[in-house]
Write an enzyme that holds these catalytic residues in place. Structure first.
Site, short mmCIF file in Angstrom:
data_model
loop_
_atom_site.label_atom_id
_atom_site.label_comp_id
_atom_site.label_asym_id
_atom_site.label_seq_id
_atom_site.Cartn_x
_atom_site.Cartn_y
_atom_site.Cartn_z
N GLU A 462 60.47 -65.18 -60.52
CA GLU A 462 59.55 -64.53 -60.61
C GLU A 462 60.15 -62.88 -59.06
O GLU A 462 59.77 -63.16 -57.78
CB GLU A 462 58.28 -65.14 -59.35
CG GLU A 462 57.01 -64.60 -59.24
CD GLU A 462 56.01 -64.96 -58.67
OE1 GLU A 462 56.32 -66.31 -58.43
OE2 GLU A 462 54.96 -65.15 -58.08
N ASP A 535 57.25 -68.65 -56.04
CA ASP A 535 56.81 -68.80 -55.29
C ASP A 535 55.65 -69.91 -55.15
O ASP A 535 54.91 -69.86 -56.13
CB ASP A 535 55.94 -67.46 -54.91
CG ASP A 535 56.81 -66.30 -54.33
OD1 ASP A 535 58.11 -66.92 -54.49
OD2 ASP A 535 56.47 -65.15 -54.75
N ASP A 537 52.99 -70.36 -54.51
CA ASP A 537 51.04 -69.75 -53.97
C ASP A 537 50.49 -69.81 -55.36
O ASP A 537 51.33 -69.99 -56.23
CB ASP A 537 51.26 -68.01 -53.11
CG ASP A 537 52.38 -67.55 -53.87
OD1 ASP A 537 51.95 -67.48 -55.17
OD2 ASP A 537 52.79 -65.86 -53.45
N ASP A 539 49.99 -67.37 -57.70
CA ASP A 539 50.54 -66.58 -58.23
C ASP A 539 51.21 -67.08 -58.69
O ASP A 539 52.21 -67.36 -60.24
CB ASP A 539 50.90 -65.79 -57.74
CG ASP A 539 49.94 -63.96 -57.76
OD1 ASP A 539 48.55 -64.36 -58.09
OD2 ASP A 539 49.88 -63.33 -57.21
#
Ligand code: TSJ
Length: 687
Positions: A462, A535, A537, A539
């Site tokens: 990412e 990541d 998180d 997203d």
């Protein structure tokens, strides 16, 4: 062992009694597991549904009791109670003790009863510990009971034996109908636990299929509140408020029948026209009923039924239905000049994009085939269904009230046809790209140098910045890095042509070098580990889901072969000033462990993203086969991701909220770090 009986082929149906059912339950109800258990309930429900379908009842109550028994009641004519001249017993007794007895009474009715096995109420009786029936008829109330027991004298199990003949209770009533209450025999069934969800789903479906029929389901085993997952409140218990002690109960009734069914299936989706198309007709003794509504989705949702039984494997009725749609809509497109003279016809598939439909037919002598016996095998059904479908659609197409609806369907088909042609071209291009040795040609891909696919790994990373770090960190020999800029395309909402037009997706396809969709060949892959690195998180989680959805839909074999992995970057670094000690925690539970390990004076760094790590750290924690933490993706994970994407990205806003609340505990993490911070401050104070 049972005695061996000598049956003559003609006698079998007459002589074969409930003993035979007891001896080989599987022959009559398929299995003695969950499915078989519910089957004996459906046999009873089917009889009540028939009474309603013949116009004699409009209400059915199904009740599950605390002791595990169930009852079914309708407000029909009541099972015949008079003495049968041949057998000299009441109609009720015949129904519950003779196999296939239903037909005797059904002769004069236009009935398609039978169900999947069509074995009748006597089978339910044979496989029950006890069964009670009450008939309300012509102002009178009758009762009869049957039971199963071990006969010491005969040394055998007796099933479904009448306790006494049908009894007139000598009570006056204005009620009419049939009430049947039974307890499945735990000596027969592996489980006797009726499943509320199974029963409510099926009853809901039956309510849709039988317009205006009111079906109520009550389950005494749970309260309304327990069902809703609410806590019982002390005060409410005392006052019996808010359904605290009320059993769970639900009523299904649809004045719109299968049109309501279609609306229900399309709930929350963007519809191309507000009201479903509906038609009901009859040809060659086959009743055909359908409802249709298109959405802006790209997949087809056809739910077909034969005599109220779902046929998910399709069959001749579906073939007829599809052919009818294709014929009439092509004709309509010609008439309205949506198709010019030189244009080829639309394909059936073009009309099926975004189609939601319910097809319900009724016919006699049904033959089910297929792996799960849910495919209609009667070839004679095809032509009448096609006839009814085209007749119905033709009739509606001529009605100017439906002009908008038909024009919308044609517009949708035009889009689909265009996409179909583009998709073929794009697919050819992708194929051509794959046929050359393309893996060093791929744009942003940092290829490895080794040429042994079994050893090679592809990291899909990412973000460009993390991608850059990963390129520095990798071992060139066997690790390739593909950085993804922003979020990749969400394939769920796209047709294949759009999927293939997306650059990042194309890069993945050509890097793997094994094709896509039906042409995908797992033997050709250039990498035996495909590692998604995103990541920790929201997203990152989202990107991971999108990629899994892509693999699930277009490279399922890759997932099945266990070649897709999730790379797990650590969430925290626990260290001492000066860098003498450092430990990494991959989840919150590990954090405390690492804190204890590092001991007094520890510091915590929380990684918000891969980009915050140095190449060295990323290697050590996430890429080094010796130390990293990979999770192999299972097909179940991929299905879950696919479902998540459908909810998250779909038009259902509620679903999205609920999904995030359930699956993304990112806020909790923040709360945790706050707690740890506090502790850290305390530990500093200690010094
Ligand atoms: F499965 C069952 F038999 F146990 C059962 C049958 C269970 C339940 C809940 C309902 C029924 C049932 C049967 N409801 N309604 C009827 N109707 C008849 O059996 C019936 C009544 C009258 C006549 C007639 O010709 O007068 C014919 C029939 C088949």
């Amino acid at each position: 062992m049972e005695e061996q009986h000598q049956y003559n082929a003609n006698d079998i149906t007459i002589l074969e009694g409930l003993d035979a059912v007891r001896l080989r339950p599987g022959m009559y109800i398929g299995s003695t597991g969950q499915k078989g258990l519910h089957h004996i309930l459906w046999e009873i429900v089917d009889n009540a549904i028939d009474e309603a379908a013949n116009g004699y009842a409009d209400s059915i109550d199904v009740h599950i009791y605390k002791d595990g028994s169930v009852s079914v009641e309708d407000n029909g004519r009541g099972i015949p109670t008079d003495i049968h001249p041949k057998t000299k017993v009441s109609g009720v007794q015949v129904v519950f003790t003779q196999l296939h007895a239903g037909g005797k009474f059904d002769e004069h009715n236009y009935s398609f009863s039978g169900g999947l096995h069509g074995v009748g109420a006597s089978v339910t009786n044979a496989l029950s510990k006890w069964l009670k029936v009450r008939v309300y008829k012509e102002g009178k109330v009758y009762e009869m009971e049957f039971h199963s027991f071990y006969d010491e004298a005969k040394k055998k199990y007796e099933s479904g034996v009448p306790v006494a003949p049908l009894k007139d209770l000598k009570r006056k009533t204005d009620k009419h109908g049939t009430f049947v209450h039974f307890m499945p025999d735990d000596k027969v069934f592996a489980t006797t636990n009726f499943q509320l969800s199974t029963i409510s789903n099926r009853l809901n479906e039956l309510a849709f299929l039988n317009r205006g029929l009111k079906i109520t389901l009550t389950d005494e085993r749970i309260t309304m509140n327990e069902f809703k997952g609410e806590e019982d409140d002390e005060e409410n218990v005392q006052l019996d408020l808010m359904g605290v002690t009320q059993p769970y109960s639900v009523t299904y009734c649809y004045e719109g029948g299968i049109s309501d069914f279609v609306l229900h299936l399309n709930e929350g989706k963007a519809k191309l026209f507000p009201a479903p198309i509906y038609y009901k007709g009859e040809k060659d003794g086959i009743l055909v009923e359908f409802a249709i509504q298109h959405t802006n989705d790209y997949t087809e949702n056809l739910f077909s039924f034969v005599n109220n039984i779902p046929t998910p494997e399709g069959g001749f009725h579906e073939m007829g239905f599809r052919a009818g749609i294709t014929r009439v809509l092509n004709d309509y497109a010609r008439e309205t000049k949506a198709l010019k003279e030189k244009d080829p016809n639309f394909l059936g598939d073009d009309f099926r994009e975004g189609l939601t439909a319910v097809l319900s037919i009724k016919m006699k002598n049904v033959q089910f085939e297929g792996q799960t016996k849910t495919k209609l095998g009667n070839p004679e059904a095809r032509s009448p269904v096609e006839g009814c479908t085209s007749e119905g659609l033709h009739e509606l197409a001529a009605n100017k009230d439906f002009k908008k609806t038909f024009d919308e369907m044609i517009k949708k088909a035009q889009g689909a046809a265009k996409a179909r042609i583009a998709a073929r071209q794009a697919k050819d291009t992708a194929r051509a790209k794959n046929s050359i040795d393309s893996w060093t040609l791929v744009g942003k891909l940092a290829s490895c140098t080794g040429r042994h696919p079994e050893e090679n790994e592809l990291f899909i990373v990412e973000g460009d910045s993390a991608g850059g770090t990963a390129k520095q960190a990798r071992v060139r020999q066997f690790q390739s890095i593909l950085p993804l800029r922003g979020k990749p395309l969400n394939v769920e909402k796209k047709r294949i042509d759009q999927v293939l037009a997306n650059e990042e997706i194309r890069t993945i396809i050509s890097a793997l070098g094994a094709g896509i969709g039906n042409d995908f060949n797992v033997e050709k892959i250039n990498y035996h580990k495909v590692i998604i690195l995103s990541d920790a998180d929201q997203d990152g989680f989202h990107i991971r889901c999108i990629l899994l959805t892509f693999f699930f839909r277009y490279m399922r074999e890759l997932v099945n072969a266990g070649k897709v992995y999730i790379g797990m970057p650590p969430l925290y670094k626990v260290y001492k000033q000066g860098g003498s000690v450092e430990e990494y925690a991959y989840d919150d539970s590990e954090l405390q462990e690492k804190i204890d390990k590092v001991g007094r004076g520890y510091l915590i760094q929380r990684y918000k993203g891969l980009g915050e790590m140095s190449a060295e750290q990323l290697w050590k924690t996430t890429m080094d086969p010796e130390h990293r933490n990979l999770t192999q993706v299972t097909i179940e994970d991929a299905v879950a991701a696919d479902n998540m994407i459908a909810t998250l990205m779909g038009d259902r806003v509620d679903g999205r909220k609920e999904f995030l609340a359930r699956n993304a505990n990112f806020n909790k993490e923040d709360a945790f770090i706050d707690r740890v911070k506090l502790k850290k401050e305390n530990s500093d104070e200690e010094k």
